[in-house]
Design an enzyme around this catalytic site. Structure first.
Site, PDB file in Angstrom:
ATOM      1  N   ASP A  13     -73.431   7.682 -65.479  1.00 46.76           N
ATOM      2  CA  ASP A  13     -73.087   9.101 -65.544  1.00 46.76           C
ATOM      3  C   ASP A  13     -72.807   9.143 -64.383  1.00 46.76           C
ATOM      4  O   ASP A  13     -72.483  10.456 -64.511  1.00 46.76           O
ATOM      5  CB  ASP A  13     -73.645  10.089 -67.031  1.00 46.76           C
ATOM      6  CG  ASP A  13     -73.256   9.248 -68.478  1.00 46.76           C
ATOM      7  OD1 ASP A  13     -72.611   8.887 -68.460  1.00 46.76           O
ATOM      8  OD2 ASP A  13     -74.222   9.930 -68.164  1.00 46.76           O
ATOM      9  N   LYS A  16     -68.455   7.000 -62.500  1.00 47.00           N
ATOM     10  CA  LYS A  16     -67.478   5.782 -62.290  1.00 47.00           C
ATOM     11  C   LYS A  16     -65.923   5.544 -62.113  1.00 47.00           C
ATOM     12  O   LYS A  16     -64.989   5.015 -62.137  1.00 47.00           O
ATOM     13  CB  LYS A  16     -68.520   4.116 -62.753  1.00 47.00           C
ATOM     14  CG  LYS A  16     -69.680   4.653 -62.255  1.00 47.00           C
ATOM     15  CD  LYS A  16     -70.580   2.913 -62.814  1.00 47.00           C
ATOM     16  CE  LYS A  16     -70.748   3.463 -64.320  1.00 47.00           C
ATOM     17  NZ  LYS A  16     -71.515   4.474 -64.348  1.00 47.00           N
ATOM     18  N   GLY A  40     -69.102   5.334 -71.049  1.00 46.56           N
ATOM     19  CA  GLY A  40     -67.596   6.409 -71.937  1.00 46.56           C
ATOM     20  C   GLY A  40     -67.554   6.893 -70.206  1.00 46.56           C
ATOM     21  O   GLY A  40     -67.811   7.213 -69.865  1.00 46.56           O
ATOM     22  N   HIS A  41     -65.757   6.650 -69.996  1.00 46.07           N
ATOM     23  CA  HIS A  41     -65.481   6.773 -68.708  1.00 46.07           C
ATOM     24  C   HIS A  41     -64.914   7.815 -68.412  1.00 46.07           C
ATOM     25  O   HIS A  41     -63.337   7.509 -69.328  1.00 46.07           O
ATOM     26  CB  HIS A  41     -64.884   5.970 -67.884  1.00 46.07           C
ATOM     27  CG  HIS A  41     -66.338   5.017 -67.469  1.00 46.07           C
ATOM     28  ND1 HIS A  41     -66.130   3.488 -66.980  1.00 46.07           N
ATOM     29  CD2 HIS A  41     -67.478   4.919 -67.620  1.00 46.07           C
ATOM     30  CE1 HIS A  41     -67.290   2.574 -66.827  1.00 46.07           C
ATOM     31  NE2 HIS A  41     -68.031   3.715 -67.546  1.00 46.07           N
ATOM     32  N   GLN A 225     -72.721   2.400 -67.364  1.00 45.50           N
ATOM     33  CA  GLN A 225     -73.880   2.546 -67.481  1.00 45.50           C
ATOM     34  C   GLN A 225     -74.774   2.239 -65.506  1.00 45.50           C
ATOM     35  O   GLN A 225     -73.531   2.856 -65.461  1.00 45.50           O
ATOM     36  CB  GLN A 225     -75.105   1.817 -67.899  1.00 45.50           C
ATOM     37  CG  GLN A 225     -75.325   1.261 -69.440  1.00 45.50           C
ATOM     38  CD  GLN A 225     -74.048   0.276 -70.335  1.00 45.50           C
ATOM     39  OE1 GLN A 225     -74.170  -0.456 -70.189  1.00 45.50           O
ATOM     40  NE2 GLN A 225     -73.033   1.145 -71.011  1.00 45.50           N
TER      41      GLN A 225
HETATM   42  P1  IMP Z   1     -77.885   1.523 -76.034  1.00 47.08           P
HETATM   43  O1  IMP Z   1     -77.176   1.048 -74.030  1.00 47.08           O
HETATM   44  O2  IMP Z   1     -76.945   2.387 -76.717  1.00 47.08           O
HETATM   45  O3  IMP Z   1     -79.054   0.632 -76.449  1.00 47.08           O
HETATM   46  O4  IMP Z   1     -78.984   2.664 -75.127  1.00 47.08           O
HETATM   47  C1  IMP Z   1     -80.265   2.561 -74.621  1.00 47.08           C
HETATM   48  C2  IMP Z   1     -80.478   3.752 -73.508  1.00 47.08           C
HETATM   49  O5  IMP Z   1     -79.592   3.754 -72.699  1.00 47.08           O
HETATM   50  C3  IMP Z   1     -79.969   5.201 -74.159  1.00 47.08           C
HETATM   51  O6  IMP Z   1     -80.740   5.870 -73.577  1.00 47.08           O
HETATM   52  C4  IMP Z   1     -78.624   5.526 -73.554  1.00 47.08           C
HETATM   53  O7  IMP Z   1     -78.181   7.045 -73.448  1.00 47.08           O
HETATM   54  C5  IMP Z   1     -78.454   4.983 -72.475  1.00 47.08           C
HETATM   55  N1  IMP Z   1     -77.324   4.985 -72.237  1.00 47.08           N
HETATM   56  C6  IMP Z   1     -76.782   3.857 -72.613  1.00 47.08           C
HETATM   57  N2  IMP Z   1     -75.128   4.126 -71.857  1.00 47.08           N
HETATM   58  C7  IMP Z   1     -75.207   5.015 -71.812  1.00 47.08           C
HETATM   59  C8  IMP Z   1     -73.595   5.787 -70.407  1.00 47.08           C
HETATM   60  O8  IMP Z   1     -72.704   4.727 -70.688  1.00 47.08           O
HETATM   61  N3  IMP Z   1     -74.731   6.595 -69.796  1.00 47.08           N
HETATM   62  C9  IMP Z   1     -75.669   6.763 -69.692  1.00 47.08           C
HETATM   63  N4  IMP Z   1     -76.428   6.245 -70.655  1.00 47.08           N
HETATM   64  C10 IMP Z   1     -76.257   5.456 -71.563  1.00 47.08           C
END
Ligand code: IMP
Length: 430
Positions: A13, A16, A40-41, A225
């Site tokens: 977040d 990007k 989510g961009h 991420q």
């Molecule tokens: P997962 O990727 O859904 O398995 O989540 C694992 C961890 O990564 C959690 O803490 C999510 O909130 C975090 N996470 C996954 N994708 C994002 C992102 O795009 N932005 C911020 N945190 C993320």
């Protein structure tokens, strides 16, 4: 020959989407190489907001080819919905501008069911996943039982793989996770319908990218991420299930290391994270609340309020080394207006031991004391400013201090969500 990798250097977040959208003006091809629709961009163009979850953030520029690489895990239903929404906005009308790797793995309904059920069972110990089935899909990839696009294209192969997997998953869902079993016919029919929509985009994207890079086309790799969510280098186990560092481009897009030329890291001028896990500079009082409110810090995929804190140079310094950053883009500096004093974390102390990079132990991360330095704040609104010189002196000093602490030049500063609300310090990024 020129390529550029964009990575987040905190916990995701970082903004990007906006930076990729901006850099995409210079690029010919934009590529996602890891993650899935957990990302989510948010893109704001002409005041209009679009959120992309799977398709690269360059999609709003006409004439750019968007690639979903083999390292991405794809929920085909979400992808079709995203294509539909973008087409309604007049984007992606020509199928030649979207390419999906034939070896990208599919998120299946059982992956989502397992992700959600496990999080429920974990209770207090939950990771706080996005519930999109990301982890279970990567697990199956590594266990060599995943379903790839190439498998979906062959009805017989797909039917056999689905039947085999579902038999095992239904036992796991029913006996261990106490969930409902899933229906083979429903999944099979649904995925065959999705195949009809998506087959036209599926190719060998690794070869395609090799060819484009060799032809001198500019290729932009868009990370999702952030480095602290990397499964190897992040705050494990509170991480995502893919490698998010720049090196992951090689495996996740099928390009050789010599073909990576520039790496830009995106960092907020403060820190946020969603989900559980250590966050040394987290703020719990009114200062954190102000960052959340002024920065609109709510997840673009899940809507969850983000945890907010001061800028942590330990995090970004570690990420600069891991990613080989040759430049840094700082985002959301406008959100810092109105703090009389700002703090930057320069190191950690744990039981008398000093850390200037991230410790691997969760126990250390949870028990450490951040070492702060204070800088004077500013009250001016920054969103209309377009040059470094126009920034208030204290804001310039804040940026310079970050540059010093990280040892990487800042090339871009974002002063608002809009594409145009940006201070470009160096004109070219490739
Ligand atoms: P997962 O990727 O859904 O398995 O989540 C694992 C961890 O990564 C959690 O803490 C999510 O909130 C975090 N996470 C996954 N994708 C994002 C992102 O795009 N932005 C911020 N945190 C993320």
């Amino acid at each position: 020959m020129s390529t550029l990798v964009v990575v987040g250097v905190q916990w995701g977040d970082e903004g990007k989407g906006k930076v990729v959208d901006l850099l995409a003006r210079e690029a010919d091809v934009i590529v996602r190489f890891q993650g899935g629709n957990n990302a989510g961009h948010t893109l704001v163009v002409g005041g209009k907001k679009t959120i992309v979850r799977l398709i690269p953030s360059g999609v709003l520029h006409a004439g750019k080819v968007c690639v979903i690489g083999n390292g991405v895990v794809v929920d085909p239903q979400v992808l079709v919905e995203e294509i539909d929404t973008l087409q309604q906005q007049g984007c992606l009308l020509d199928p030649a501008f979207l390419k999906i790797s034939e070896t990208a793995h599919l998120i299946m309904p059982y992956h989502k069911a397992i992700d959600l059920a496990r999080e429920r069972l974990r209770g207090e110990g939950r990771i706080g996943t996005t519930g999109r089935g990301i982890g279970p899909t990567y697990e199956d990839k590594m266990a060599r039982v995943g379903v790839r696009f190439i498998d979906l294209l062959d009805e017989k192969v797909f039917s056999e793989k689905l039947a085999h997997n579902l038999q095992e998953k239904n036992i796991y869902l029913g006996s261990i996770l106490k969930e409902q079993a899933l229906d083979y016919g429903q999944i099979f029919d649904g995925y065959c319908r999705l195949r009809e929509r998506l087959a036209q985009y599926v190719i060998d994207t690794s070869r395609y990218l090799h060819q484009e890079i060799s032809r001198g086309r500019k290729v932009l790799f868009e990370g999702a991420q952030g480095t602290m969510l990397d499964v190897d280098h992040g705050t494990y186990p509170f991480v995502t299930s893919s490698n998010t560092v720049s090196g992951a481009v090689c495996a996740g897009a099928g390009v050789a290391p010599q073909q990576i030329h520039n790496v830009i890291g995106i960092s907020k001028t403060y820190t946020t994270r969603v989900g559980s896990g250590p966050f040394p500079t987290e703020l719990f009082g009114p200062e954190g609340e102000k960052l959340r409110h002024d920065g609109g810090e709510f997840g673009s995929v899940t809507g969850r309020p983000r945890r907010c804190g001061w800028f942590d140079a330990v995090v970004v310094r570690t990420a600069a080394r891991l990613n080989g950053l040759n430049s840094l883009a700082l985002t959301k500096i406008d959100v810092l207006s109105g703090f009389p004093t700002l703090r930057i974390c320069t190191g950690y102390d744990y039981q008398g031991r000093h850390y200037d990079e991230m410790p691997a132990s969760i126990q250390v991360l949870e028990g450490l004391t951040p070492i702060y330095e204070e800088l004077p704040g500013w009250s001016e609104r920054l969103t209309d400013l377009r040059s470094l010189d126009a920034l208030p002196a204290n804001a310039r000093r804040y940026v310079e201090r970050i540059e010093q602490l990280i040892g990487v030049p800042v090339k871009m500063i974002s002063v608002g969500a809009g594409r145009e609300e940006t201070i470009l310090i160096r004109p070219s990024f490739f």
